[in-house]
Design a protein around this motif. Structure first.
Motif, PDB file in Angstrom:
ATOM      1  N   ARG A  79      -2.121   3.472  -2.726  1.00  0.00           N
ATOM      2  CA  ARG A  79      -1.128   2.195  -1.506  1.00  0.00           C
ATOM      3  C   ARG A  79      -0.010   3.879  -1.671  1.00  0.00           C
ATOM      4  O   ARG A  79       0.798   3.715  -0.951  1.00  0.00           O
ATOM      5  N   THR A  80      -0.146   3.839  -3.013  1.00  0.00           N
ATOM      6  CA  THR A  80       0.551   5.236  -3.381  1.00  0.00           C
ATOM      7  C   THR A  80       1.103   6.368  -2.298  1.00  0.00           C
ATOM      8  O   THR A  80       1.799   7.274  -1.799  1.00  0.00           O
ATOM      9  N   GLN A  81       0.068   6.432  -2.255  1.00  0.00           N
ATOM     10  CA  GLN A  81      -0.770   7.873  -1.351  1.00  0.00           C
ATOM     11  C   GLN A  81      -0.312   7.147   0.025  1.00  0.00           C
ATOM     12  O   GLN A  81      -0.236   8.138   0.651  1.00  0.00           O
ATOM     13  N   ALA A  82      -1.104   6.171   0.596  1.00  0.00           N
ATOM     14  CA  ALA A  82      -0.261   6.168   1.700  1.00  0.00           C
ATOM     15  C   ALA A  82       0.881   5.883   2.086  1.00  0.00           C
ATOM     16  O   ALA A  82       1.575   6.082   2.818  1.00  0.00           O
ATOM     17  N   ALA A  83       1.361   5.091   1.489  1.00  0.00           N
ATOM     18  CA  ALA A  83       3.411   4.881   1.463  1.00  0.00           C
ATOM     19  C   ALA A  83       3.695   6.673   1.393  1.00  0.00           C
ATOM     20  O   ALA A  83       5.057   6.850   2.292  1.00  0.00           O
ATOM     21  N   ALA A  84       3.773   7.421   0.671  1.00  0.00           N
ATOM     22  CA  ALA A  84       3.892   8.874   0.654  1.00  0.00           C
ATOM     23  C   ALA A  84       3.698   9.831   2.009  1.00  0.00           C
ATOM     24  O   ALA A  84       3.874  10.562   1.875  1.00  0.00           O
ATOM     25  N   GLY A  85       2.538   9.171   2.452  1.00  0.00           N
ATOM     26  CA  GLY A  85       1.817  10.125   3.570  1.00  0.00           C
ATOM     27  C   GLY A  85       2.769   9.315   4.569  1.00  0.00           C
ATOM     28  O   GLY A  85       3.455  10.455   5.236  1.00  0.00           O
ATOM     29  N   CYS A  86       3.322   8.427   5.119  1.00  0.00           N
ATOM     30  CA  CYS A  86       4.419   7.560   5.717  1.00  0.00           C
ATOM     31  C   CYS A  86       5.586   8.876   5.883  1.00  0.00           C
ATOM     32  O   CYS A  86       6.309   8.706   6.374  1.00  0.00           O
ATOM     33  N   LEU A  87       5.839   8.778   4.305  1.00  0.00           N
ATOM     34  CA  LEU A  87       7.149   9.062   4.100  1.00  0.00           C
ATOM     35  C   LEU A  87       7.542  10.381   4.526  1.00  0.00           C
ATOM     36  O   LEU A  87       8.463  11.370   4.858  1.00  0.00           O
ATOM     37  N   THR A  88       6.368  11.762   4.338  1.00  0.00           N
ATOM     38  CA  THR A  88       6.288  12.283   4.385  1.00  0.00           C
ATOM     39  C   THR A  88       6.914  12.764   5.951  1.00  0.00           C
ATOM     40  O   THR A  88       7.287  13.818   6.885  1.00  0.00           O
ATOM     41  N   ALA A  89       5.716  12.013   6.542  1.00  0.00           N
ATOM     42  CA  ALA A  89       5.598  12.050   7.809  1.00  0.00           C
ATOM     43  C   ALA A  89       6.878  11.376   8.328  1.00  0.00           C
ATOM     44  O   ALA A  89       7.179  12.169   9.588  1.00  0.00           O
ATOM     45  N   LEU A  90       7.296  10.793   8.140  1.00  0.00           N
ATOM     46  CA  LEU A  90       9.301  11.160   8.375  1.00  0.00           C
ATOM     47  C   LEU A  90      10.272  11.722   8.324  1.00  0.00           C
ATOM     48  O   LEU A  90      10.487  12.394   9.193  1.00  0.00           O
ATOM     49  N   ALA A  91      10.124  11.754   7.379  1.00  0.00           N
ATOM     50  CA  ALA A  91      10.527  13.283   7.134  1.00  0.00           C
ATOM     51  C   ALA A  91      10.756  14.339   7.856  1.00  0.00           C
ATOM     52  O   ALA A  91      11.908  15.266   8.511  1.00  0.00           O
ATOM     53  N   GLY A  92       9.481  14.313   8.156  1.00  0.00           N
ATOM     54  CA  GLY A  92       8.958  15.646   8.954  1.00  0.00           C
ATOM     55  C   GLY A  92       9.799  15.000  10.723  1.00  0.00           C
ATOM     56  O   GLY A  92      10.260  16.102  11.082  1.00  0.00           O
ATOM     57  N   LEU A  93       9.946  14.395  10.461  1.00  0.00           N
ATOM     58  CA  LEU A  93      10.544  13.370  11.687  1.00  0.00           C
ATOM     59  C   LEU A  93      11.819  13.705  11.980  1.00  0.00           C
ATOM     60  O   LEU A  93      12.226  14.202  13.024  1.00  0.00           O
ATOM     61  N   GLY A  94      12.461  13.603  10.479  1.00  0.00           N
ATOM     62  CA  GLY A  94      13.967  13.405  10.698  1.00  0.00           C
ATOM     63  C   GLY A  94      14.300  15.231  10.682  1.00  0.00           C
ATOM     64  O   GLY A  94      15.402  15.696  11.565  1.00  0.00           O
ATOM     65  N   ALA A  95      13.133  15.949  10.335  1.00  0.00           N
ATOM     66  CA  ALA A  95      13.031  17.212  10.838  1.00  0.00           C
ATOM     67  C   ALA A  95      13.515  18.294  11.802  1.00  0.00           C
ATOM     68  O   ALA A  95      13.806  18.866  11.946  1.00  0.00           O
ATOM     69  N   GLY A  96      12.592  17.487  12.692  1.00  0.00           N
ATOM     70  CA  GLY A  96      11.928  18.285  14.147  1.00  0.00           C
ATOM     71  C   GLY A  96      13.254  17.348  14.760  1.00  0.00           C
ATOM     72  O   GLY A  96      13.866  17.804  15.431  1.00  0.00           O
ATOM     73  N   ILE A  97      13.670  15.971  14.423  1.00  0.00           N
ATOM     74  CA  ILE A  97      15.522  15.816  15.633  1.00  0.00           C
ATOM     75  C   ILE A  97      16.564  16.711  15.023  1.00  0.00           C
ATOM     76  O   ILE A  97      17.159  16.887  15.517  1.00  0.00           O
ATOM     77  N   ALA A  98      16.382  17.030  13.841  1.00  0.00           N
ATOM     78  CA  ALA A  98      17.031  17.972  13.567  1.00  0.00           C
ATOM     79  C   ALA A  98      17.457  19.246  13.968  1.00  0.00           C
ATOM     80  O   ALA A  98      18.625  19.790  14.237  1.00  0.00           O
ATOM     81  N   VAL A  99      16.426  19.889  13.780  1.00  0.00           N
ATOM     82  CA  VAL A  99      16.003  21.104  14.515  1.00  0.00           C
ATOM     83  C   VAL A  99      16.263  21.150  15.692  1.00  0.00           C
ATOM     84  O   VAL A  99      17.364  21.888  16.312  1.00  0.00           O
ATOM     85  N   TRP A 100      15.885  20.061  16.404  1.00  0.00           N
ATOM     86  CA  TRP A 100      16.120  20.186  17.739  1.00  0.00           C
ATOM     87  C   TRP A 100      18.235  19.921  17.721  1.00  0.00           C
ATOM     88  O   TRP A 100      18.491  20.223  19.450  1.00  0.00           O
ATOM     89  N   ALA A 101      18.109  19.009  17.195  1.00  0.00           N
ATOM     90  CA  ALA A 101      20.063  18.687  18.131  1.00  0.00           C
ATOM     91  C   ALA A 101      20.930  20.008  17.718  1.00  0.00           C
ATOM     92  O   ALA A 101      21.404  20.429  18.197  1.00  0.00           O
ATOM     93  N   VAL A 102      20.141  21.122  16.258  1.00  0.00           N
ATOM     94  CA  VAL A 102      20.913  22.278  15.975  1.00  0.00           C
ATOM     95  C   VAL A 102      20.534  22.989  17.634  1.00  0.00           C
ATOM     96  O   VAL A 102      21.458  23.723  17.952  1.00  0.00           O
ATOM     97  N   ARG A 103      19.255  23.333  18.508  1.00  0.00           N
ATOM     98  CA  ARG A 103      19.237  24.365  18.724  1.00  0.00           C
ATOM     99  C   ARG A 103      19.843  23.775  20.270  1.00  0.00           C
ATOM    100  O   ARG A 103      20.111  25.026  21.069  1.00  0.00           O
ATOM    101  N   ALA A 104      19.963  22.328  20.842  1.00  0.00           N
ATOM    102  CA  ALA A 104      20.237  22.304  21.716  1.00  0.00           C
ATOM    103  C   ALA A 104      21.619  21.846  21.899  1.00  0.00           C
ATOM    104  O   ALA A 104      22.080  22.023  23.334  1.00  0.00           O
ATOM    105  N   GLN A 105      22.378  21.700  21.392  1.00  0.00           N
ATOM    106  CA  GLN A 105      23.738  21.342  21.327  1.00  0.00           C
ATOM    107  C   GLN A 105      24.072  22.102  22.235  1.00  0.00           C
ATOM    108  O   GLN A 105      25.599  21.214  22.951  1.00  0.00           O
TER     109      GLN A 105
END
Length: 81
Positions: free
Chosen positions: A4-30
């Motif tokens: 369960r901890t491994q699954a939660a950590a995997g979901c959190l890293t994917a969610l962090a990557g999603l947030g990073a992707g949104i941040a990169v897009w927002a900066v580039r598309a400003q």
């Protein structure tokens, strides 16, 4: 580390990557979404946004897999079931 901890950590890293992707897009598309005296550039929304999101989730999943591999290598045994 439990499954369960491994699954939660995997979901959190994917969610962090999603947030990073949104941040990169927002900066580039400003400044490119609405240019002066032109209509909106739809390529920014329909091509670049999905690519940044998929790339961010992929990078997050890759980082999670690497961290998992490092922690299981330190333990010394084969990974559990």
């Amino acid at each position: 580390m439990g499954q369960r901890t491994q699954a939660a950590a995997g979901c959190l890293t994917a969610l962090a990557g999603l947030g990073a992707g949104i941040a990169v897009w927002a900066v580039r598309a400003q400044g490119r979404v609405n240019r002066f005296e032109q209509g909106p550039e739809w390529r920014v929304f329909f091509v670049e946004l999905p690519l940044c999101l998929v790339g961010g989730v992929g990078a997050g999943a890759l980082a999670g897999a690497l961290v998992h591999r490092l922690f299981t290598a330190r333990r010394g045994g084969p990974p559990g079931p």
